[in-house]
Design a protein around this motif. Sequence first.
Motif: not given
Length: 176
Positions: A160-165, A101-106, A85-89, A12-14
């Motif tokens: 995919f699993e969203i993981v907190d930084r 490898d281009e998928i990010k989560v904010f 909230w979070w969004m994968a893009v 997870l990215e800010e």
Amino acid sequence: MNPTILVKQLLLEEISAECFQPFGQLITPTADDKPYDATDAQLMLHNGTPRFYIMRLYQRGRKFHKITRHRQCTQCLGSLEGKDWWMAVAPACEREQPAIDEIKVFRIPGNCFIKLELGTWHAGPYFEHDFADFYNLELSDTNEVDHFTHDFRESHNLEFEIVDRSLKPYSIFRKK
């Protein structure tokens, strides 16, 4: 026998306007008397009737395997009640699926919203709350005629699993 499903962890990215730029715009509060400029949402809604509504979503966990894009309109999403909230893009592309490898989560704070560029791949919103209300601006028929989804579980046996930084992932891929 079912093949083993791999799980790729996404940190997870800010969000910031700069890091979100390949996917769309981050729209933050401004003074009411500020003239219109490039920091305002640059909308593409001319291909149909705009639809602006509030959708209630319930907590779905931190895993996903499907990602969607819309090619005929931009889409704006923001939470109500100040909930983060979070969004994968992933960036828009001509391929039938985004590059893994281009998928990010904010992480998106509850005092702003995002505008997704035409064709931006997205999965979410996701959040920790029991439920969250979101305003959504798209076209009235987006989900019927402009909703292209890729399923990574079908194509790659992948979730995919969203993981907190703040949590150190133990592996990029792991078996389910």
